[in-house]
Motif scaffolding. Structure first.
Motif, mmCIF file in Angstrom:
data_model
loop_
_atom_site.group_PDB
_atom_site.id
_atom_site.type_symbol
_atom_site.label_atom_id
_atom_site.label_comp_id
_atom_site.label_asym_id
_atom_site.label_seq_id
_atom_site.Cartn_x
_atom_site.Cartn_y
_atom_site.Cartn_z
ATOM 1 N N ALA A 99 1.022 -1.387 0.125
ATOM 2 C CA ALA A 99 0.020 -0.004 0.174
ATOM 3 C C ALA A 99 0.831 1.363 0.167
ATOM 4 C CB ALA A 99 -0.846 0.036 1.319
ATOM 5 N N LEU A 100 2.045 1.094 0.800
ATOM 6 C CA LEU A 100 3.042 2.296 0.898
ATOM 7 C C LEU A 100 3.430 2.777 -0.267
ATOM 8 C CD1 LEU A 100 4.022 4.894 2.276
ATOM 9 C CD2 LEU A 100 5.509 3.262 3.370
ATOM 10 N N LEU A 101 4.210 1.734 -0.903
ATOM 11 C CA LEU A 101 4.710 1.726 -2.458
ATOM 12 C C LEU A 101 3.827 2.238 -3.352
ATOM 13 C CD1 LEU A 101 7.367 1.217 -4.001
ATOM 14 C CD2 LEU A 101 6.582 -0.955 -4.455
ATOM 15 N N ASP A 102 2.483 1.662 -3.558
ATOM 16 C CA ASP A 102 1.647 2.272 -4.594
ATOM 17 C C ASP A 102 1.530 3.609 -4.156
ATOM 18 O OD1 ASP A 102 -0.618 1.735 -6.227
ATOM 19 O OD2 ASP A 102 -1.958 1.816 -4.705
ATOM 20 N N GLU A 103 1.079 4.097 -2.986
ATOM 21 C CA GLU A 103 0.792 5.331 -2.711
ATOM 22 C C GLU A 103 2.076 6.593 -3.098
ATOM 23 O OE1 GLU A 103 0.726 8.364 1.381
ATOM 24 O OE2 GLU A 103 0.053 6.123 1.491
ATOM 25 N N LEU A 104 3.158 5.857 -2.937
ATOM 26 C CA LEU A 104 4.387 6.804 -3.229
ATOM 27 C C LEU A 104 4.670 6.743 -4.778
ATOM 28 C CD1 LEU A 104 6.999 5.583 -0.374
ATOM 29 C CD2 LEU A 104 5.658 7.915 -0.637
ATOM 30 N N THR A 105 4.544 5.687 -5.536
ATOM 31 C CA THR A 105 4.669 5.790 -6.802
ATOM 32 C C THR A 105 3.555 6.537 -7.374
ATOM 33 O OG1 THR A 105 5.861 3.474 -6.470
ATOM 34 C CG2 THR A 105 5.231 4.100 -8.513
ATOM 35 N N HIS A 106 2.628 6.256 -7.092
ATOM 36 C CA HIS A 106 1.457 7.186 -7.833
ATOM 37 C C HIS A 106 1.429 8.704 -7.429
ATOM 38 C CE1 HIS A 106 -0.759 3.308 -8.756
ATOM 39 N NE2 HIS A 106 -1.117 3.938 -9.671
ATOM 40 N N ALA A 107 2.167 9.198 -6.634
ATOM 41 C CA ALA A 107 2.174 10.570 -6.104
ATOM 42 C C ALA A 107 2.781 11.210 -7.192
ATOM 43 C CB ALA A 107 3.048 10.623 -4.989
ATOM 44 N N ASP A 108 2.241 12.790 -7.232
ATOM 45 C CA ASP A 108 2.772 13.513 -8.133
ATOM 46 C C ASP A 108 4.183 13.948 -7.992
ATOM 47 O OD1 ASP A 108 0.285 13.391 -9.835
ATOM 48 O OD2 ASP A 108 -0.467 15.053 -8.430
ATOM 49 N N GLU A 109 4.673 13.996 -6.913
ATOM 50 C CA GLU A 109 5.944 14.473 -6.615
ATOM 51 C C GLU A 109 6.784 13.145 -5.918
ATOM 52 O OE1 GLU A 109 7.533 17.304 -7.345
ATOM 53 O OE2 GLU A 109 5.639 18.095 -8.262
ATOM 54 N N LEU A 110 7.904 12.840 -6.477
ATOM 55 C CA LEU A 110 9.019 11.885 -5.955
ATOM 56 C C LEU A 110 9.102 12.409 -4.406
ATOM 57 C CD1 LEU A 110 10.458 9.413 -6.226
ATOM 58 C CD2 LEU A 110 12.578 10.923 -6.949
ATOM 59 N N VAL A 111 8.719 11.637 -3.425
ATOM 60 C CA VAL A 111 9.025 12.029 -2.223
ATOM 61 C C VAL A 111 10.746 11.760 -1.758
ATOM 62 C CG1 VAL A 111 8.860 11.085 0.464
ATOM 63 C CG2 VAL A 111 6.717 10.908 -1.382
ATOM 64 N N GLU A 112 11.124 12.687 -1.024
ATOM 65 C CA GLU A 112 12.680 12.846 -0.883
ATOM 66 C C GLU A 112 13.109 11.639 -0.330
ATOM 67 O OE1 GLU A 112 15.584 15.986 1.040
ATOM 68 O OE2 GLU A 112 13.568 16.018 1.813
ATOM 69 N N PHE A 113 12.841 10.897 0.443
ATOM 70 C CA PHE A 113 13.181 9.927 1.007
ATOM 71 C C PHE A 113 12.174 8.875 1.257
ATOM 72 C CE2 PHE A 113 16.843 12.688 1.797
ATOM 73 C CZ PHE A 113 17.933 12.123 1.444
ATOM 74 N N LEU A 114 12.295 7.616 0.807
ATOM 75 C CA LEU A 114 11.554 6.434 1.251
ATOM 76 C C LEU A 114 11.287 6.414 2.934
ATOM 77 C CD1 LEU A 114 9.891 3.813 0.421
ATOM 78 C CD2 LEU A 114 11.811 2.641 0.855
ATOM 79 N N THR A 115 12.162 6.532 3.553
ATOM 80 C CA THR A 115 12.118 6.439 5.019
ATOM 81 C C THR A 115 11.472 7.688 5.668
ATOM 82 O OG1 THR A 115 14.392 7.328 5.035
ATOM 83 C CG2 THR A 115 14.224 4.949 5.078
ATOM 84 N N LEU A 116 11.265 8.426 5.103
ATOM 85 C CA LEU A 116 10.466 9.536 5.893
ATOM 86 C C LEU A 116 8.963 9.319 6.013
ATOM 87 C CD1 LEU A 116 11.774 12.923 4.272
ATOM 88 C CD2 LEU A 116 12.399 12.055 6.227
ATOM 89 N N PRO A 117 8.209 8.904 5.038
ATOM 90 C CA PRO A 117 6.913 8.495 5.522
ATOM 91 C C PRO A 117 6.715 7.226 6.028
ATOM 92 C CG PRO A 117 7.298 8.162 3.170
ATOM 93 C CD PRO A 117 8.409 8.997 3.544
ATOM 94 N N ALA A 118 7.728 6.114 5.916
ATOM 95 C CA ALA A 118 7.903 5.092 6.494
ATOM 96 C C ALA A 118 8.118 5.313 8.135
ATOM 97 C CB ALA A 118 8.847 4.041 5.793
ATOM 98 N N TYR A 119 8.887 6.049 8.383
ATOM 99 C CA TYR A 119 9.164 6.195 9.687
ATOM 100 C C TYR A 119 8.027 6.615 10.733
ATOM 101 C CZ TYR A 119 11.811 8.379 13.658
ATOM 102 O OH TYR A 119 12.294 8.770 14.992
ATOM 103 N N GLU A 120 6.990 7.131 10.123
ATOM 104 C CA GLU A 120 5.884 7.958 10.834
ATOM 105 C C GLU A 120 5.038 6.718 11.119
ATOM 106 O OE1 GLU A 120 6.033 10.660 11.981
ATOM 107 O OE2 GLU A 120 7.628 11.112 10.722
ATOM 108 N N ARG A 121 5.291 5.428 10.350
ATOM 109 C CA ARG A 121 4.626 4.177 10.685
ATOM 110 C C ARG A 121 5.254 3.378 11.497
ATOM 111 N NH1 ARG A 121 1.305 2.878 5.422
ATOM 112 N NH2 ARG A 121 1.046 5.090 4.525
ATOM 113 N N LEU A 122 6.470 3.516 12.045
ATOM 114 C CA LEU A 122 7.207 2.592 12.931
ATOM 115 C C LEU A 122 6.513 2.763 14.262
ATOM 116 C CD1 LEU A 122 10.913 2.936 12.287
ATOM 117 C CD2 LEU A 122 9.516 1.092 11.610
#
Length: 533
Positions: A510-533
């Motif tokens: 679900a997270l990869l799907d969200e990040l890949t469809h986003a209009d902007e490339l998120v700077e680092f994968l670990t930034l949104p993932a960190y909020e889920r830890l």
């Protein structure tokens, strides 16, 4: 905050779960030290992060990276870095890995020249992982570290005769530590990792003439290096250590930093001992810088090796720059791991490692990285044969003439269906493991960390957001292709519960799907993932 889990030492809040024995690491004096670090340097950190965003906006608008005109005098000047201490003179083989106790023991017992204990790309920064890592490094410094396998089958003990030098890599400037708040703001993850380690261990290490020593990640410019210089000088003064005793190696793992290698060395010249070719993050940075440049789309990851012209130019410029300034030029990571049960495939993998290390020693590098202890002997044999002395500083590489265009030259290659699907699989499997607390994961006989996963994630985004790309068989690279690859993963990973992070596969998809469809490339994968830890 974290309700009952939040504990306040005004003006500091520890918002993570209380862990047994954490007061031994985070006592009042340590917390006061962290508060002072935050208040002294946070504003400057935010200024540097804002400058990064502004520069990326210029790249998105079409600007190309280049050497700075305002620092020409530094590049053309006659200067060298401070002398290198004896413990860091010979670094021909370094092993890297996360900071969990078993890894720390095995790495320090491995016979490698140095061990980089990594809080950055190979550690999932759960609160427990961070504190367990700090405790392991503190015990390693004291010589008391041991670890028992959970089933009691094996007891790991630190070898008191080990000569492997410990180097610590904190997290980069872009990351926060959400479990430590000062004046209502998150503490810099860099300052937490490096600051706490220094507070706990620097005096002991300095008494042994062992630094402390650090690898500094993700720098993009000389001003970020200057910020580190001021942080380290402040810590030395605060802990009453000799000025310049804390030595650093800087990873050149961003494309902008490749244009400022002289400047970075100059900003840290009283304490820097070398630069490192952080190849995987460097490829990721190339993708990120040129995310909006359709003429600089890279082929699939497996085709982007160090013989690609832009990577060859980068590594040779690093050797030339370092040796001109009296610093080490460290080579990159061999991510291969032994292939059990298939001797032919294993030998083919080892042959690729040998070829890569031969390329590095021939280019003039002073040492290299491996991810697995089994590769230490292979890498050491290559460097022993090609580098009889402790380093190759006399190899000046005056033949190297690297231009701006050489450093950003597009690569030739293709996108295959296998390569596309592999990017999807590796991203999901790594992200699932990371969300489950594991930041270093073997996948298809390669040791994947955040840097390698970032390549796959950024490539997927760039391929899908630059229209009219095709696989080598003519299939359009579009979101239908991506969606089908995602939908096929659960059945492809039929034994997923046996995989690291298997319970997090659906969340990772679900997270990869969200990040890949986003209009902007998120700077680092670990930034949104960190909020889920």
């Amino acid at each position: 905050m974290a309700g009952d889990a939040a504990r306040t030492l005004s003006p500091l809040v520890l918002a993570g779960p209380r862990l047994a024995g954490q007061e031994d690491l985070l006592g009042p004096a340590a917390l006061e030290f962290l508060v002072e670090l935050h208040r002294t340097f946070e504003a400057r950190r935010q200024e540097r992060l804002a400058a990064r965003r502004a520069r990326q906006a210029r790249f998105d608008a079409g600007e190309l990276p280049d050497f700075r005109e305002d620092t020409r005098a530094i590049r053309e000047g006659d200067w060298t870095v401070a002398p290198i201490p004896a413990a860091l003179t010979d670094r021909r083989v370094e092993i890297t890995g996360p900071v969990e106790p078993k890894m720390v023991i095995n790495a320090l017992n491995s016979g490698a020249s140095c061990y980089m204990a990594d809080f950055e790309d190979s550690t999932s920064p759960t609160w427990e992982n961070l504190l367990v890592g700090q405790r392991a490094l503190r015990k390693a410094t004291a010589g008391t570290l041991d670890w028992m396998a959970p089933d009691g089958s094996k007891h790991y003990v630190l070898d008191p005769t080990s000569t492997t030098t410990l180097i610590v890599r904190p997290r980069g400037w872009h990351l926060d530590e959400k479990n430590v708040l000062v004046d209502g703001e998150r503490l810099s993850a860099s300052l937490f990792d490096l600051g706490l380690y220094a507070f706990l261990n620097a005096t002991v290490l300095q008494a042994r003439d062992r630094g402390p020593y650090f690898y500094l990640p993700k720098l993009e410019c000389m001003e970020e290096a200057a910020l580190w210089e001021d942080v380290l000088a402040w810590i030395e003064a605060r802990l009453r250590l000799p000025a310049g005793c804390m030595k650093v190696t800087v990873l050149i793992e961003t494309l902008p930093a490749a244009f400022e290698m002289h400047e970075i060395l100059h900003a840290l010249r009283s304490r820097i001992v070398g630069l490192n070719c952080g190849r995987w993050d460097y490829i990721f940075s190339y993708l990120k810088v040129f995310r909006r440049h359709r003429d600089r789309v890279l082929p699939e990851r497996g085709q982007v090796g160090m013989t690609q012209p832009f990577l060859k130019a980068y590594s040779e410029l690093l050797v030339q720059t370092c040796h001109r300034r009296g610093a080490h030029a460290m080579g990159g990571m061999a991510a291969q791991i032994p292939i059990a049960g298939d001797p032919i495939a294993n030998e083919e993998a080892i042959a690729r490692v040998r070829a890569d290390k031969q390329r590095e020693v021939d280019a003039g590098h002073d040492g290299t990285w491996v991810a697995h202890p089994a590769l230490i002997k292979v890498a050491r044999e290559i460097f022993d044969a090609g580098m009889p002395g402790p380093n190759q500083h006399a190899t000046r590489r005056e033949d190297v003439q690297v231009t701006r265009d050489a450093l950003i030259r597009p690569s030739i290659g293709t996108i295959t269906r296998k390569g596309f699907d592999n990017n999807v699989e590796v991203c999901v499997r790594y992200l699932a493991a990371w969300l489950d607390g594991n930041g270093c994961v073997p996948i298809h006989w390669l040791m994947e960390d955040a840097a390698t996963a970032e390549i796959g994630r950024a490539q997927l985004w760039q391929w899908l957001h630059n229209k009219h790309l095709h696989l080598d068989d003519g299939t359009p690279v579009d979101f239908s292709l991506f969606d089908r690859a995602l939908l096929a993963l659960p059945s492809k990973l039929a034994d997923r519960m046996k995989l690291p992070g298997g319970s997090k596969i659906n969340e990772a998809i679900a997270l990869l799907d969200e990040l890949t469809h986003a209009d902007e490339l998120v700077e680092f994968l670990t930034l949104p993932a960190y909020e889920r830890l």
